[in-house]
Scaffold this motif. Structure first.
Motif, PDB file in Angstrom:
ATOM      1  N   LEU A  12      42.755  46.217  32.399  1.00  0.00           N
ATOM      2  CA  LEU A  12      43.805  47.007  33.062  1.00  0.00           C
ATOM      3  C   LEU A  12      45.205  46.567  32.609  1.00  0.00           C
ATOM      4  O   LEU A  12      46.110  47.403  32.480  1.00  0.00           O
ATOM      5  CB  LEU A  12      43.661  46.918  34.584  1.00  0.00           C
ATOM      6  N   ILE A  13      45.383  45.283  32.358  1.00  0.00           N
ATOM      7  CA  ILE A  13      46.659  44.786  31.819  1.00  0.00           C
ATOM      8  C   ILE A  13      46.873  45.398  30.426  1.00  0.00           C
ATOM      9  O   ILE A  13      47.953  45.900  30.107  1.00  0.00           O
ATOM     10  CB  ILE A  13      46.679  43.238  31.765  1.00  0.00           C
ATOM     11  N   ASP A  99      49.319  43.981  41.759  1.00  0.00           N
ATOM     12  CA  ASP A  99      48.668  45.251  42.127  1.00  0.00           C
ATOM     13  C   ASP A  99      47.324  45.390  41.413  1.00  0.00           C
ATOM     14  O   ASP A  99      46.331  45.806  42.018  1.00  0.00           O
ATOM     15  CB  ASP A  99      49.567  46.446  41.778  1.00  0.00           C
ATOM     16  N   ILE A 100      47.286  45.028  40.134  1.00  0.00           N
ATOM     17  CA  ILE A 100      46.029  45.089  39.365  1.00  0.00           C
ATOM     18  C   ILE A 100      45.000  44.135  39.973  1.00  0.00           C
ATOM     19  O   ILE A 100      43.837  44.495  40.165  1.00  0.00           O
ATOM     20  CB  ILE A 100      46.285  44.740  37.875  1.00  0.00           C
ATOM     21  N   LEU A 101      45.427  42.929  40.289  1.00  0.00           N
ATOM     22  CA  LEU A 101      44.495  41.913  40.808  1.00  0.00           C
ATOM     23  C   LEU A 101      43.958  42.301  42.186  1.00  0.00           C
ATOM     24  O   LEU A 101      42.788  42.054  42.482  1.00  0.00           O
ATOM     25  CB  LEU A 101      45.168  40.538  40.840  1.00  0.00           C
ATOM     26  N   GLU A 103      43.588  45.387  43.156  1.00  0.00           N
ATOM     27  CA  GLU A 103      42.689  46.510  42.857  1.00  0.00           C
ATOM     28  C   GLU A 103      41.296  46.030  42.444  1.00  0.00           C
ATOM     29  O   GLU A 103      40.294  46.639  42.806  1.00  0.00           O
ATOM     30  CB  GLU A 103      43.326  47.343  41.728  1.00  0.00           C
ATOM     31  N   VAL A 104      41.211  44.928  41.689  1.00  0.00           N
ATOM     32  CA  VAL A 104      39.899  44.464  41.218  1.00  0.00           C
ATOM     33  C   VAL A 104      39.248  43.460  42.178  1.00  0.00           C
ATOM     34  O   VAL A 104      38.156  42.972  41.912  1.00  0.00           O
ATOM     35  CB  VAL A 104      39.950  43.894  39.772  1.00  0.00           C
ATOM     36  N   GLY A 105      39.949  43.138  43.286  1.00  0.00           N
ATOM     37  CA  GLY A 105      39.304  42.350  44.335  1.00  0.00           C
ATOM     38  C   GLY A 105      39.609  40.863  44.374  1.00  0.00           C
ATOM     39  O   GLY A 105      38.877  40.100  45.011  1.00  0.00           O
ATOM     40  N   TYR A 106      40.685  40.426  43.728  1.00  0.00           N
ATOM     41  CA  TYR A 106      41.068  39.011  43.845  1.00  0.00           C
ATOM     42  C   TYR A 106      41.736  38.781  45.198  1.00  0.00           C
ATOM     43  O   TYR A 106      42.380  39.685  45.740  1.00  0.00           O
ATOM     44  CB  TYR A 106      42.019  38.609  42.720  1.00  0.00           C
ATOM     45  N   ASP A 107      41.606  37.558  45.727  1.00  0.00           N
ATOM     46  CA  ASP A 107      42.211  37.256  47.033  1.00  0.00           C
ATOM     47  C   ASP A 107      43.689  36.881  46.889  1.00  0.00           C
ATOM     48  O   ASP A 107      44.196  36.640  45.779  1.00  0.00           O
ATOM     49  CB  ASP A 107      41.428  36.157  47.776  1.00  0.00           C
TER      50      ASP A 107
END
Length: 194
Positions: A12-13, A99-101, A103-107
């Motif tokens: 995504l980056i 925002d990307i992180l 979106e992919v489920g990082y805390d």
């Protein structure tokens, strides 16, 4: 096999950076400028620190994410304007990456860590912040320095080299001295660090 959170974040980056309208010519090919830069950051990080944490790897990849969206000339063309521009950019890079992180489920804790590194907080005191600074300097020296040196007089080049050198760790210095420079550039590097 489903890609991991980490792989998805990197993809995504890259997707964001592939939208850079600025083109950089290398090895006979044209690349979106920030996409190439981000891939060079990742490559250099893993050469320099093969055990880099996931947070550090993401921060390196996202170091210049969407940089073209805030032009340098939107700020006064002096030192103060330059520093303000850089601060605004870092904030934007950190926000887009967060925002990307998310979106992919990082805390939240992981996202904060990546933002901390993108903002290069506590360089010289924090090992990972120092690593990212070293890698930024190594990427500049390895890929962009010769081009920069051609456009400026020796005094300016030496000044930039000295500023770059000060930001780096001892390990960074050792790595920088292994890079392949042209004879002229090597002479300038030696003058700058003597």
């Amino acid at each position: 096999m489903k890609p991991t959170r980490f792989e998805t974040a990197i993809a995504l980056i890259d997707k964001q950076n592939s939208e850079d309208p600025n083109v950089y010519h290398a090895c006979g090919l044209d690349f979106p400028k920030e996409l190439l830069y981000s891939q060079r950051m990742s490559q250099k990080l893993l050469q320099f620190n093969p055990d880099a944490s996931r947070a550090l790897q993401i921060a390196a990849r996202a170091q210049h994410i969407c940089r073209w969206k805030i032009a340098r000339d939107e700020y006064p063309m002096d030192r103060v304007g330059y520093l303000k521009w850089r601060e605004t950019l870092k904030k934007m890079h950190a926000e887009i990456t967060a925002d990307i992180l998310k979106e992919v489920g990082y805390d939240g804790e992981f996202i904060e860590r990546v933002s901390f590194l993108i903002n290069k907080k506590l360089i010289k005191k924090n090992e990972e912040s120092q690593t990212i600074e070293d890698v930024i300097c190594l990427v500049f020296l390895d890929y962009y320095f010769e081009e920069f040196a051609e456009k400026h007089n020796d005094e300016k080049v030496i000044d930039i080299l000295q500023k770059t050198w000060v930001k780096m760790s001892e390990e960074g210095h050792a790595e920088a001295l292994k890079l392949k420079f042209s004879d002229k550039s090597l002479a300038l590097v030696k003058r700058a660090i003597s």
